[in-house]
Design a protein around this motif. Structure first.
Motif, PDB file in Angstrom:
ATOM      1  N   PHE A   5       5.703  37.291   4.263  1.00 55.81           N
ATOM      2  CA  PHE A   5       5.365  35.905   3.957  1.00 55.81           C
ATOM      3  C   PHE A   5       4.190  35.477   4.830  1.00 55.81           C
ATOM      4  CE2 PHE A   5       5.677  31.330   4.324  1.00 55.81           C
ATOM      5  CZ  PHE A   5       6.060  30.908   3.061  1.00 55.81           C
ATOM      6  N   GLU A 124      14.015  24.738   5.140  1.00 55.83           N
ATOM      7  CA  GLU A 124      14.149  25.654   4.019  1.00 55.83           C
ATOM      8  C   GLU A 124      13.069  25.390   2.973  1.00 55.83           C
ATOM      9  OE1 GLU A 124      18.180  25.124   2.761  1.00 55.83           O
ATOM     10  OE2 GLU A 124      17.729  23.386   1.520  1.00 55.83           O
ATOM     11  N   LEU A 125      12.698  26.465   2.286  1.00 55.29           N
ATOM     12  CA  LEU A 125      11.789  26.402   1.154  1.00 55.29           C
ATOM     13  C   LEU A 125      12.623  26.574  -0.101  1.00 55.29           C
ATOM     14  CD1 LEU A 125       8.837  26.392   0.048  1.00 55.29           C
ATOM     15  CD2 LEU A 125       8.902  28.894   0.231  1.00 55.29           C
ATOM     16  N   TRP A 139      12.926  38.993  -4.501  1.00 50.91           N
ATOM     17  CA  TRP A 139      12.061  38.679  -3.362  1.00 50.91           C
ATOM     18  C   TRP A 139      12.535  39.349  -2.075  1.00 50.91           C
ATOM     19  CZ3 TRP A 139       7.300  37.427  -2.885  1.00 50.91           C
ATOM     20  CH2 TRP A 139       6.645  36.806  -3.950  1.00 50.91           C
ATOM     21  N   PHE A 163       8.836  34.991   7.369  1.00 51.85           N
ATOM     22  CA  PHE A 163       9.287  33.684   6.878  1.00 51.85           C
ATOM     23  C   PHE A 163       9.646  32.793   8.066  1.00 51.85           C
ATOM     24  CE2 PHE A 163      12.273  30.711   4.835  1.00 51.85           C
ATOM     25  CZ  PHE A 163      11.511  30.337   3.726  1.00 51.85           C
ATOM     26  N   TRP A 165      11.070  29.639   8.294  1.00 51.80           N
ATOM     27  CA  TRP A 165      12.148  28.656   8.266  1.00 51.80           C
ATOM     28  C   TRP A 165      13.495  29.352   8.128  1.00 51.80           C
ATOM     29  CZ3 TRP A 165       7.866  27.873   4.750  1.00 51.80           C
ATOM     30  CH2 TRP A 165       6.869  27.074   5.322  1.00 51.80           C
ATOM     31  N   TYR A 167      15.927  29.191   5.716  1.00 58.41           N
ATOM     32  CA  TYR A 167      16.404  29.656   4.409  1.00 58.41           C
ATOM     33  C   TYR A 167      15.284  29.586   3.372  1.00 58.41           C
ATOM     34  CZ  TYR A 167      20.812  28.484   6.712  1.00 58.41           C
ATOM     35  OH  TYR A 167      21.842  28.384   7.611  1.00 58.41           O
ATOM     36  N   TRP A 168      15.271  30.589   2.508  1.00 59.57           N
ATOM     37  CA  TRP A 168      14.438  30.586   1.309  1.00 59.57           C
ATOM     38  C   TRP A 168      15.410  30.480   0.140  1.00 59.57           C
ATOM     39  CZ3 TRP A 168       9.988  34.645   0.439  1.00 59.57           C
ATOM     40  CH2 TRP A 168       9.226  34.274  -0.673  1.00 59.57           C
ATOM     41  N   TRP A 185       3.365  30.139  -2.468  1.00 57.24           N
ATOM     42  CA  TRP A 185       3.304  30.841  -1.192  1.00 57.24           C
ATOM     43  C   TRP A 185       2.348  32.025  -1.302  1.00 57.24           C
ATOM     44  CZ3 TRP A 185       7.510  30.186  -4.295  1.00 57.24           C
ATOM     45  CH2 TRP A 185       7.980  31.297  -4.989  1.00 57.24           C
TER      46      TRP A 185
END
Length: 234
Positions: A5, A124-125, A139, A163, A165, A167-168, A185
């Motif tokens: 990411f 989170e995203l 992913w 990544f 954060w 949580y995705w 992203w």
């Protein structure tokens, strides 16, 4: 793992206005990139992956933003975000226990009361999805991490490479994607080109040319993302 990411990008009619809003609520510095676009660099960021590139586009937003950040509130209500220029869309009710807000371009995002000892800001995203479990599994196969499904229908990845954060999240929605996402992203490839990504199920939308030095691809549900060559190690 085929990629890491890299960061987020947000389409805007006015990158300075929209970038300024996100800089205010994320306690970030607004950077003029010199080409009409801006970048938000949160001051307390742990990595460059928390930056948001705000890019000018000619088309306005027409549908709900299918990719957004969820924020933990610094206070018991979103007053500080409203003072910064956010618009209230929905208050907590019998179905949800968070506020839904919108930025100056109408992009919706969620603001959640801070848990005890939790950091404020993004955690989170969230990506709207027709098949959250399949999207999370795909992913996780690209960027690593552990995918888990919830009995509430959503799925999430933790520990993805790069990544920034907690949580995705892939959230189930009834409507299908119909237009380009306003937020997307970027990833850094581990290989010199996206051949392995395409073999894994990504769709190539655009190759590097005289205008851009990266590949534009789409995941199995059509979410656009940009793939960059590996960064130099020295």
């Amino acid at each position: 793992m085929l990629a890491r990411f890299k960061d987020l990008c947000l389409d805007a009619s006015d990158p300075h206005t929209l970038g300024g809003f996100w800089a205010r609520i994320l306690d970030g510095e607004l950077i003029d990139t010199g080409d009409g676009d801006t970048r938000v660099d949160p001051r307390g960021a742990g990595s460059r992956a928390e930056s948001i590139w705000v890019n000018r586009v000619p088309e306005p937003r027409t549908v709900k933003t299918r990719v957004h950040l969820d924020l933990r509130l610094p206070e018991a209500d979103p007053a500080v975000l409203l003072d910064a220029g956010a618009r209230l869309v929905r208050e907590p009710d019998s179905e949800i226990d968070w506020w839904v807000l919108a930025d100056p371009d109408g992009n919706q995002f969620c603001a959640i009361p801070m848990e005890s000892n939790a950091d404020t800001g993004p955690f989170e995203l969230v990506v709207d999805s027709a098949d959250p479990a399949a999207q999370a599994a795909w992913w996780a196969g690209i960027v690593g991490g552990e995918p888990k499904s919830s009995d509430k229908g959503y799925a999430a990845i933790t520990g993805a490479a790069g990544f920034p954060w907690d949580y995705w999240v892939f959230d189930p929605v009834p409507e299908r994607k119909t237009v380009k996402n306003r937020m997307h992203w970027d990833v850094d490839l581990t290989d010199p080109d996206p051949t392995a990504l395409i073999r894994a199920g990504a769709t190539l939308l655009r190759e590097p040319d005289d205008t851009v030095g990266w590949w534009v691809l789409a995941d199995p549900e059509g979410n656009e993302f940009c793939a960059f060559p590996p960064r130099p190690t020295s």
